[in-house]
Motif scaffolding. Structure first.
Motif, mmCIF file in Angstrom:
data_model
loop_
_atom_site.group_PDB
_atom_site.id
_atom_site.type_symbol
_atom_site.label_atom_id
_atom_site.label_comp_id
_atom_site.label_asym_id
_atom_site.label_seq_id
_atom_site.Cartn_x
_atom_site.Cartn_y
_atom_site.Cartn_z
ATOM 1 N N GLU A 124 1.094 -1.203 0.018
ATOM 2 C CA GLU A 124 -0.032 0.006 -0.080
ATOM 3 C C GLU A 124 0.996 1.232 -0.078
ATOM 4 O O GLU A 124 1.781 1.410 0.586
ATOM 5 C CB GLU A 124 -0.957 -0.009 1.279
ATOM 6 C CG GLU A 124 -1.739 0.922 1.444
ATOM 7 C CD GLU A 124 -2.889 0.947 2.552
ATOM 8 O OE1 GLU A 124 -3.358 2.254 2.804
ATOM 9 O OE2 GLU A 124 -2.831 0.106 3.143
ATOM 10 N N ARG A 125 0.368 2.146 -0.858
ATOM 11 C CA ARG A 125 1.200 3.554 -1.060
ATOM 12 C C ARG A 125 1.094 4.402 0.339
ATOM 13 O O ARG A 125 -0.113 4.414 0.566
ATOM 14 C CB ARG A 125 0.716 4.120 -2.160
ATOM 15 C CG ARG A 125 1.315 3.654 -3.539
ATOM 16 C CD ARG A 125 0.636 4.242 -4.619
ATOM 17 N NE ARG A 125 0.893 3.633 -5.831
ATOM 18 C CZ ARG A 125 0.650 4.365 -7.096
ATOM 19 N NH1 ARG A 125 0.045 5.303 -7.192
ATOM 20 N NH2 ARG A 125 0.897 3.521 -8.211
ATOM 21 N N TYR A 126 2.054 4.809 0.704
ATOM 22 C CA TYR A 126 2.014 5.726 1.995
ATOM 23 C C TYR A 126 1.093 7.071 1.630
ATOM 24 O O TYR A 126 1.530 7.848 0.377
ATOM 25 C CB TYR A 126 3.362 6.053 2.408
ATOM 26 C CG TYR A 126 4.239 5.147 3.226
ATOM 27 C CD1 TYR A 126 3.601 3.880 4.004
ATOM 28 C CD2 TYR A 126 5.365 5.080 3.032
ATOM 29 C CE1 TYR A 126 4.680 2.872 4.211
ATOM 30 C CE2 TYR A 126 6.379 4.303 3.476
ATOM 31 C CZ TYR A 126 5.752 2.922 4.063
ATOM 32 O OH TYR A 126 6.596 1.989 4.620
ATOM 33 N N ASP A 127 0.378 7.329 2.337
ATOM 34 C CA ASP A 127 -0.490 8.502 1.897
ATOM 35 C C ASP A 127 -0.286 9.773 2.740
ATOM 36 O O ASP A 127 -1.109 10.542 2.879
ATOM 37 C CB ASP A 127 -2.120 8.175 2.073
ATOM 38 C CG ASP A 127 -2.537 7.868 3.497
ATOM 39 O OD1 ASP A 127 -1.562 7.727 4.467
ATOM 40 O OD2 ASP A 127 -3.741 7.611 3.689
ATOM 41 N N ASP A 128 0.776 9.653 3.916
ATOM 42 C CA ASP A 128 1.148 10.737 4.894
ATOM 43 C C ASP A 128 2.575 11.141 4.947
ATOM 44 O O ASP A 128 3.107 11.700 5.686
ATOM 45 C CB ASP A 128 0.794 10.372 6.045
ATOM 46 C CG ASP A 128 1.753 9.010 6.661
ATOM 47 O OD1 ASP A 128 2.107 8.454 5.691
ATOM 48 O OD2 ASP A 128 1.758 8.871 7.686
ATOM 49 N N VAL A 129 2.951 11.022 3.472
ATOM 50 C CA VAL A 129 4.606 11.442 3.340
ATOM 51 C C VAL A 129 4.812 12.941 3.167
ATOM 52 O O VAL A 129 4.039 13.983 2.453
ATOM 53 C CB VAL A 129 5.076 10.824 2.075
ATOM 54 C CG1 VAL A 129 6.493 11.379 1.664
ATOM 55 C CG2 VAL A 129 5.112 9.338 2.143
ATOM 56 N N ILE A 130 5.679 13.605 4.002
ATOM 57 C CA ILE A 130 5.820 15.056 3.776
ATOM 58 C C ILE A 130 7.483 15.345 3.300
ATOM 59 O O ILE A 130 8.255 14.580 3.788
ATOM 60 C CB ILE A 130 5.817 15.718 5.436
ATOM 61 C CG1 ILE A 130 4.575 15.366 5.954
ATOM 62 C CG2 ILE A 130 6.222 17.065 5.264
ATOM 63 C CD1 ILE A 130 4.504 15.582 7.207
ATOM 64 N N VAL A 131 7.542 16.066 2.368
ATOM 65 C CA VAL A 131 8.662 16.378 1.891
ATOM 66 C C VAL A 131 9.417 17.858 2.418
ATOM 67 O O VAL A 131 8.662 18.615 2.409
ATOM 68 C CB VAL A 131 8.828 16.614 0.124
ATOM 69 C CG1 VAL A 131 9.977 16.802 -0.501
ATOM 70 C CG2 VAL A 131 7.993 15.242 -0.268
ATOM 71 N N LEU A 132 10.870 17.599 2.934
ATOM 72 C CA LEU A 132 11.302 18.690 3.389
ATOM 73 C C LEU A 132 12.644 18.941 2.654
ATOM 74 O O LEU A 132 13.442 18.158 2.398
ATOM 75 C CB LEU A 132 11.636 18.622 4.720
ATOM 76 C CG LEU A 132 10.410 18.428 5.686
ATOM 77 C CD1 LEU A 132 10.267 17.143 6.213
ATOM 78 C CD2 LEU A 132 10.496 19.437 7.074
ATOM 79 N N TRP A 133 12.909 20.273 2.080
ATOM 80 C CA TRP A 133 14.209 20.704 1.490
ATOM 81 C C TRP A 133 15.367 20.614 2.795
ATOM 82 O O TRP A 133 14.997 20.728 3.815
ATOM 83 C CB TRP A 133 14.021 21.699 0.734
ATOM 84 C CG TRP A 133 13.950 21.563 -0.686
ATOM 85 C CD1 TRP A 133 14.791 21.886 -1.535
ATOM 86 C CD2 TRP A 133 12.448 21.582 -1.284
ATOM 87 N NE1 TRP A 133 13.895 21.716 -2.729
ATOM 88 C CE2 TRP A 133 12.677 21.328 -2.469
ATOM 89 C CE3 TRP A 133 11.380 20.989 -0.616
ATOM 90 C CZ2 TRP A 133 11.587 21.078 -3.536
ATOM 91 C CZ3 TRP A 133 10.423 20.751 -1.416
ATOM 92 C CH2 TRP A 133 10.514 20.926 -2.933
#
Length: 124
Positions: free
Chosen positions: A40-49
């Motif tokens: 199952e694809r993660y639906d709560d991913v946050i990207v930070l530079w």
């Protein structure tokens, strides 16, 4: 952080920008970030530079850290974290990562002003 605008990204997931440059965004489920047991694809991913490849490696290679990356982000100065794992880091660590993300994308003038106002030595 000053001069931040928030845009509704795709699927209304917020994108935080400074000077028109994203520094934090909430990612849509993608095939490169998934549960290895269920697929199952993660639906709560946050990207930070992050400011540099060294900073990225320090975060993702620490086995106690919830930060990670995927091959899709090879060569991209960012790290990923699942929202459900934010509690695994302290407020101060999260604040530092967000500040570094902002600083890595803000203009030199905005960086200098923020550092001068927030660091005892003015950022030098």
């Amino acid at each position: 952080m000053p001069h931040v605008t928030v845009y509704p990204g795709t699927q209304n997931r917020p994108v935080y920008q400074v000077g028109g440059k994203s520094f934090v965004f909430f990612r849509n489920p993608r095939p490169d970030a998934f549960d290895p047991d269920t697929g199952e694809r993660y639906d709560d991913v946050i990207v930070l530079w992050v400011p540099s490849e060294g900073d990225k490696l320090a975060l993702v290679q620490d086995e106690s850290s919830p930060f990670f990356t995927t091959p899709h982000f090879d060569g991209h100065l960012s790290v990923l974290i699942r929202a459900r794992h934010l509690g695994e880091i302290s407020y101060d660590e999260l604040a530092e990562v967000v500040q570094e993300a902002w600083l890595s994308r803000a203009s030199p003038r905005r960086q200098a002003a923020w550092l001068s106002a927030h660091l005892p030595d003015g950022g030098s």
